[in-house]
Design an enzyme around this catalytic site. Structure first.
Site, short mmCIF file in Angstrom:
data_model
loop_
_atom_site.label_atom_id
_atom_site.label_comp_id
_atom_site.label_asym_id
_atom_site.label_seq_id
_atom_site.Cartn_x
_atom_site.Cartn_y
_atom_site.Cartn_z
N LYS A 124 0.82 -1.22 0.00
CA LYS A 124 0.00 0.00 0.00
C LYS A 124 0.84 1.26 0.00
O LYS A 124 0.44 2.27 -0.57
CB LYS A 124 -0.96 0.00 1.20
N LYS A 206 -6.80 -12.01 -7.97
CA LYS A 206 -8.04 -12.04 -7.19
C LYS A 206 -8.98 -10.92 -7.66
O LYS A 206 -8.51 -9.85 -8.05
CB LYS A 206 -7.67 -11.80 -5.71
N LYS A 209 -12.10 -4.68 -6.32
CA LYS A 209 -12.77 -3.48 -6.80
C LYS A 209 -11.78 -2.37 -7.12
O LYS A 209 -12.15 -1.40 -7.76
CB LYS A 209 -13.81 -2.99 -5.77
#
Ligand code: TRP
Length: 341
Positions: A124, A206, A209
């Site tokens: 991140k 995977k 969104k």
């Protein structure tokens, strides 16, 4: 005899489960089949505590108006999926102040080095290089607080959260080691594994969104025509047989989804689509997903139109959660040596 029964009952007290989901704005078919649907089933066999993790969500910048809407919608959607507030405690994290408080305390029992090794932090901070804030770094201690406040025995987590749960266990054991048994050391819940739903555009990844390609994911609240369109565009392979196989990641994923929503096995699905092409199959998967999501979408629109009901539910959840979590927080503060109020 009766006494023995009673004792059995006590020994067999239901184990406690804690889990939470971030109010991201879009809950995908992957979130639903991989996690939420299992939460609903767990409610019968465990004492469940669920939360909308809105404190975690501000580790990335949120637009205030959209954020507020997303929090309420996440709560309503989870109710629509079948979280039952008569069976489970279900609240919004920021409504229960003990979470932020215990998170601070646990920060002081969490090592810089441990947090630096978290792969999610590394990923991140690369993705949001312009906002590598301290919250992103200490995110796992807040998650540990969520879990440890309720003395949870089990935590159902996806593969991406396993490392955070491991850290939670280490923090709990460390604290217990210094002050005596204070926290239940939680285990990962490994029961019926949810379906691992992959991207419709790149079935090696995977479903997420945050994929720029909106055709890669299906949202639980997508309109039927959108769902069909996304399945029709799903990436497949140059073979033409509907069956599980190597190099057939797209079809394998679609079979997995079909199996998850219909309860049919992969073999049954293969048999059913014998002699039919991928086009027919993709259409059928889309239709099956629409049918699975239809009742959820209907309930969601009822709940979201009834703000008073939602308010009543999340207030009730926060009240019970505060009561239960305050006990742990008090115990922790006392052990550390804080002066009682
Ligand atoms: N970090 C989790 C996620 O992003 C959400 C979460 C917050 C959570 N607190 C938790 C999950 C406690 C399990 C237990 O998916």
């Amino acid at each position: 005899m009766q006494e023995a029964n009673k004792e059995n009952e006590i020994n067999e007290r239901k184990k406690r489960i804690f889990s939470a989901i971030q109010p991201s704005g879009t809950i995908t078919l992957g979130n639903y089949l991989g996690a939420l649907r299992n939460w609903v089933n767990l409610q019968n066999d465990y004492e469940c505590i669920f939360a909308v993790a809105d404190l975690h969500a501000i580790t990335v910048r949120q637009d205030p108006k959209a954020f507020k809407k997303n929090i309420l919608e996440a709560y309503a959607l989870l109710l629509a999926c079948g979280i039952d507030t008569d069976k489970s405690m279900f609240f919004i994290q920021s409504h229960v102040h003990t979470h932020a408080e215990l998170a601070w305390l646990l920060n002081c029992y969490t090592q810089f080095g441990e947090l630096s090794r978290m792969t999610q932090f590394k990923d991140k901070s690369q993705k949001h290089a312009d906002n590598v804030n301290a919250g992103l770094f200490t995110y796992p201690s807040l998650m540990a607080a969520d879990i440890l406040l309720y003395q949870a025995d089990l935590v159902p987590v996806g593969a991406d959260q396993v490392q955070h749960l491991e850290l939670t266990r280490n923090i709990a054991e460390r604290f217990n080691g210094v002050y005596g048994k204070t926290f239940t050391v939680p285990d990962a819940y490994v029961g019926t594994v949810g379906a691992r739903v992959m991207s419709l555009q790149n079935p090696m990844k995977k479903m997420s969104k945050s994929d720029e390609n909106v055709n890669a994911w299906v949202a639980v609240l997508d309109k039927p025509e959108t769902i069909i369109k996304k399945f029709k565009r799903a990436v497949t392979d140059s073979d033409s047989k509907v069956c599980i196989g190597e190099g057939k990641d797209g079809i394998n994923n679609l079979i997995g989804i079909m199996s998850a929503v219909t309860g049919k096995t992969a073999d049954e699905i293969t048999e059913e689509f014998e002699g039919k092409g991928y086009g027919d199959f993709k259409n059928a998967v889309g239709e099956a997903v629409i049918e699975e999501l239809r009742p959820i979408q209907k309930k969601f629109s009822e709940y979201i139109g009834d703000k008073a009901y939602l308010e009543e539910q999340y207030r009730k959840g926060a009240e019970s959660a505060l009561k239960l979590s305050q006990r742990t927080l008090d115990k922790v503060m006392k052990k550390i040596g804080y002066l009682p109020k």
